[in-house]
Design an enzyme around this catalytic site. Structure first.
Site, mmCIF file in Angstrom:
data_model
loop_
_atom_site.group_PDB
_atom_site.id
_atom_site.type_symbol
_atom_site.label_atom_id
_atom_site.label_comp_id
_atom_site.label_asym_id
_atom_site.label_seq_id
_atom_site.Cartn_x
_atom_site.Cartn_y
_atom_site.Cartn_z
ATOM 1 N N TYR A 145 20.445 43.120 17.906
ATOM 2 C CA TYR A 145 19.895 42.408 19.065
ATOM 3 C C TYR A 145 18.456 41.954 18.835
ATOM 4 O O TYR A 145 17.969 41.048 19.493
ATOM 5 C CB TYR A 145 19.963 43.275 20.333
ATOM 6 C CG TYR A 145 21.372 43.495 20.866
ATOM 7 C CD1 TYR A 145 22.461 42.878 20.271
ATOM 8 C CD2 TYR A 145 21.598 44.307 21.960
ATOM 9 C CE1 TYR A 145 23.744 43.073 20.749
ATOM 10 C CE2 TYR A 145 22.885 44.508 22.451
ATOM 11 C CZ TYR A 145 23.958 43.886 21.838
ATOM 12 O OH TYR A 145 25.223 44.079 22.309
ATOM 13 N N LYS A 195 29.882 51.649 11.164
ATOM 14 C CA LYS A 195 30.897 50.834 10.485
ATOM 15 C C LYS A 195 30.540 50.910 9.003
ATOM 16 O O LYS A 195 30.289 49.892 8.343
ATOM 17 C CB LYS A 195 30.848 49.398 11.063
ATOM 18 C CG LYS A 195 31.969 48.497 10.629
ATOM 19 C CD LYS A 195 33.300 48.814 11.267
ATOM 20 C CE LYS A 195 34.384 47.896 10.712
ATOM 21 N NZ LYS A 195 35.745 48.344 11.008
ATOM 22 N N ASP A 227 35.602 50.827 15.504
ATOM 23 C CA ASP A 227 36.904 50.344 15.985
ATOM 24 C C ASP A 227 37.805 51.516 16.354
ATOM 25 O O ASP A 227 38.483 51.513 17.388
ATOM 26 C CB ASP A 227 37.559 49.423 14.948
ATOM 27 C CG ASP A 227 37.412 49.923 13.519
ATOM 28 O OD1 ASP A 227 36.666 50.887 13.289
ATOM 29 O OD2 ASP A 227 38.062 49.354 12.621
ATOM 30 N N ASP A 251 26.331 49.495 23.268
ATOM 31 C CA ASP A 251 26.430 48.594 24.414
ATOM 32 C C ASP A 251 27.888 48.500 24.858
ATOM 33 O O ASP A 251 28.233 48.660 26.034
ATOM 34 C CB ASP A 251 25.905 47.208 23.984
ATOM 35 C CG ASP A 251 25.739 46.251 25.142
ATOM 36 O OD1 ASP A 251 25.967 46.660 26.299
ATOM 37 O OD2 ASP A 251 25.389 45.079 24.893
ATOM 38 N N ASP A 255 29.979 50.829 28.069
ATOM 39 C CA ASP A 255 30.659 50.126 29.164
ATOM 40 C C ASP A 255 32.133 50.524 29.233
ATOM 41 O O ASP A 255 32.688 50.694 30.320
ATOM 42 C CB ASP A 255 30.555 48.601 28.988
ATOM 43 C CG ASP A 255 29.333 48.025 29.696
ATOM 44 O OD1 ASP A 255 28.511 48.827 30.192
ATOM 45 O OD2 ASP A 255 29.202 46.792 29.753
#
Ligand code: NAD
Length: 367
Positions: A145, A195, A227, A251, A255
């Site tokens: 980000y 990852k 994943d 993030d 959620d």
């Protein structure tokens, strides 16, 4: 003499002031019971501050936060301010600058599904019987980000977008320390997300988290690729304790966890800055939800997210663990008694529908 703490109270807009009033009642009772003194300083933020002075984050609000041991935040925004330029809007103009100003690099979001509220989760009840309690610890100021270069450019006659994922070892180390410290006060387990099979960032992340883990022999560490984590969290959330993730993955996963916990009105959050060295952090504490304009002003919002945010503040910024636990237990007790605000009321036998203030009073009575 009782110990005194300074708290900047930024209630904001919509249901913010309504639910904040209940959190204040709880803090007042905690002060009596635990022989501490909370100096609360109310300041304007968001739309309320725009209406008053034209700025979503006035200087005297920032000054009050600088003086304080922690910030207790409500929520900001609403239809009235939606058409302002982006940087002047309540969320962008208040929340992001506050995070930046105070270097709030760690985002903690508990995803708690109470045993009595498993019906509110979209996950099948037999998978979450007994509820679950997962803490997502997300790195908030680094990663893709914020990494440079970041651009959209014309290359060979077409547009090319570039974002860059950058993590320094020191950034990984400090967020990992937050996760391990939190795990020590909970179930003693950290699941680190990366990852590492594809990203260099993942390799460094995993290596650094393992190094930090050596300082916390009482905490069990495991790793999941992001994943796989997305699948495991939804199929067996009861088996997780603390989930540690870089900015982008955190993030998304936080959620996902908020969604499967069932009700937004129950979920607290914290954004923490550098540790003061004593295991405590400067932080901003707020509900995960927004200003709920659809129900604002009716006295029916659920104050529990705000009250649990105050409990997180006591735990992470003030070191008042017993008081924090007392609040958590009081919330659980009123839920077990069947008290429900509209967002968690289903009409089943044994439930009593209550408003914002009644819920707050009931929690105070249980303390
Ligand atoms: P929202 O979280 O405000 O509302 C979504 C739904 O959840 C609504 O139906 C609402 O009634 C319900 N809800 C949320 N909190 C509740 C509570 N405590 N009790 C009962 N029900 C509750 O999200 P939204 O509708 O997307 O956004 C509304 C406004 O809030 C927007 O202006 C948005 O920008 C702002 N917002 C602010 C923050 C923040 O300050 N951190 C976060 C999210 C949204």
């Amino acid at each position: 003499m009782s110990k005194s703490y300074q708290i900047a109270v930024l209630a904001g807009d919509g249901i913010g002031p309504e639910v904040m009033a209940e959190a204040k009642k709880v803090l007042a009772r905690i002060a009596e019971l635990h022989d501490v003194d909370f100096q609360l300083e109310d300041k304007l933020v968001g739309g309320a501050a725009i209406d008053d002075s034209g700025s979503p984050l006035p200087e005297d609000t920032v000054a009050a936060c600088e003086k304080a041991d922690a910030i207790l935040f409500g929520s900001v925004g609403g239809p009235k301010w939606e058409n302002l330029p982006p940087d002047q809007q309540p969320e962008r103009g208040a929340l992001l600058p506050l995070r930046k100003h105070f270097g709030l690099f760690a985002n903690l979001r508990p995803a708690v599904c109470f045993p009595a509220l498993t019906h509110a989760s979209p996950v099948k009840e037999d998978r979450i019987a007994g509820g679950f309690d997962v803490l997502c610890v997300r790195e908030l100021t680094g990663g893709i980000y914020f990494g440079e270069p970041k651009s959209i450019e014309e290359v060979d006659g077409e547009k090319v977008a570039i974002d860059t994922m950058v993590y320094k070892q020191s950034e990984v180390r400090r967020i990992a320390e937050v996760a391990f410290t939190a795990a020590q006060g909970r179930g003693g387990r950290v699941t680190s997300i990366d990852k590492a099979n594809v990203l260099r960032n993942g390799i460094l992340w995993r290596e650094t988290v393992e190094e930090v883990a050596k300082n916390y022999p009482d905490v069990k560490l495991d790793h999941l690729y992001v994943d796989n984590a997305a699948m495991q969290l939804i199929t067996r959330p009861r088996e997780f304790d603390v989930v540690l993730a870089p900015n982008l993955f955190g993030d998304i996963l936080s959620d996902e966890m908020a969604m499967i916990a069932g009700s937004l009105g129950m979920l607290s959050s914290a954004s923490l800055g550098e540790s003061k060295g004593d295991g405590l952090y400067y932080g901003m504490y707020e509900p995960s939800g927004g200003t709920a304009p659809d129900i604002a002003g009716q006295g029916i919002a659920n104050p529990i997210a705000q009250i649990l945010s105050a409990a997180m503040m006591l735990r992470f910024s003030l070191g008042l663990n017993e008081a924090a636990e007392a609040i958590d237990a009081a919330v659980k007790a009123v839920i077990d008694d069947g008290l429900r605000t509209g967002d968690i009321y289903t009409g089943s036998e044994g439930q009593t529908k209550v408003g914002t203030a009644e819920m707050g009073d009931a929690i105070v009575a249980k303390l």
